[in-house]
Design an enzyme around this catalytic site. Structure first.
Site, PDB file in Angstrom:
ATOM      1  NE  ARG A 139     -20.609   6.597   5.362  1.00  0.00           N
ATOM      2  CZ  ARG A 139     -20.272   6.536   4.041  1.00  0.00           C
ATOM      3  NH1 ARG A 139     -19.868   5.436   3.022  1.00  0.00           N
ATOM      4  NH2 ARG A 139     -20.863   7.625   3.678  1.00  0.00           N
ATOM      5  CE1 TYR A 169      -2.934  -2.924   0.315  1.00  0.00           C
ATOM      6  CE2 TYR A 169      -3.534  -2.372   2.389  1.00  0.00           C
ATOM      7  CZ  TYR A 169      -3.317  -3.835   1.467  1.00  0.00           C
ATOM      8  OH  TYR A 169      -4.475  -4.451   1.525  1.00  0.00           O
ATOM      9  CB  SER A 177     -14.641   5.100   5.840  1.00  0.00           C
ATOM     10  OG  SER A 177     -15.306   6.201   5.221  1.00  0.00           O
TER      11      SER A 177
END
Length: 289
Positions: free
Chosen positions: A250, A58, A245
């Site tokens: 959220r 990532y 999120s």
């Protein structure tokens, strides 16, 4: 939509085959850049998340590490209260390269250990999982990893890993959502004591509108959001989930899954949404370079 403030103590733990307990809900940090991930992780920790799921692939481990350090989760009791997962980059599979990579990753995360270290993809076209697992086993023996897991492994990959190492992973993290339920993989894992962890638990949002409005109708019946309905379905299935999120509101909503239950008919209606199309990559061909 519910307005309750989620209580982090409500999030249950899933006890793994190795005896370790992982919080059933975590925060995923895929597709967030290194600078942007720091406030996202900080807000999740403030919301009550005690499980962060990252990966070398990532390209944001340093940003995660900055958030953990700023919030005081790199040492002491707070560190012990948190589950941190990261994954080996596929190009760094192999015994020697995995040992070098893991040292670098711990440094970026500013941690002395991670709770789970995972093979990110099986790479059957360049299989090195067996030799890589030897390094993983050493990290565990050294106390620098608690749990060993894999991602995107199909039964044939799990069989091969077991044949070469004598061990099944404690967790298999796979793409799993109402329209792609991978029932054969799930059944195999349950048979062999491997916990299932779902990434893309809502098919990157595509499943919110699945079933000709079924999800929306169920949500309206309970006064919750369509996302909460899908995540609740996962919870009731005993699946570990890592919804992503970047928005604090959220994030809180994704934790707030314990004030309602699906009826048997509602759960069955979501089960019936299973289909033939994945949202992500094929584990037979994909790799994180």
């Amino acid at each position: 939509m519910t307005n309750r403030h989620p209580n982090p103590n409500e999030v249950p733990d899933i006890t793994l085959s190795d005896g370790n307990a992982i919080p059933q809900i975590g925060l995923g940090v895929l597709r967030i850049d290194d600078e942007g991930v720091t406030p996202v992780v900080e807000s999740a920790l403030a919301a009550g998340y005690r499980h962060i799921d990252g990966a070398a692939g990532y390209n944001n481990e340093a940003g995660v590490g900055r958030a953990l350090a700023a919030a005081g989760y790199t040492t002491g009791e707070q560190r012990q209260s948190l589950w941190v997962t990261t994954k080996l980059r596929d190009s760094e599979q192999g015994y020697d390269s995995a040992r070098k990579a893991f040292d670098r990753q711990l440094g970026l995360l500013q941690l002395e250990y991670v709770d789970m270290y995972m093979l990110h993809w099986p790479t059957p076209f360049d299989w090195r999982s067996g030799e890589t697992w030897k390094a993983f086993d050493e990290f565990r023996a050294e106390g620098r990893v608690k749990t060993l897991g894999v991602c995107n492994f199909l039964p044939e990959h799990l069989e091969r890993l077991h044949r070469e190492t004598g061990e099944y992973p404690a967790v298999n993290q796979i793409e799993l959502h109402p329209t792609w339920q991978q029932r054969e993989v799930v059944a195999y894992c349950k048979e062999h004591g491997i916990a299932i962890e779902a990434y893309s638990p809502m098919a990157r949002g595509a499943d919110l509108n699945a079933g000709n409005g079924d999800i929306e109708r169920i949500a309206a019946a309970h006064g919750v959001s369509p996302a909460q309905v899908i995540l609740r379905w996962h919870i009731e299935n005993g699946t570990i989930i890592i919804p992503k999120s970047v928005h604090a509101e959220r994030q809180q909503e994704n934790l707030d899954l314990f004030g309602f239950e699906l009826t048997a008919d509602e759960h069955a209606a979501i089960d019936a949404l299973d289909g033939p199309t994945r949202a992500g990559h094929d584990p037979m061909t994909f790799t994180y370079a």
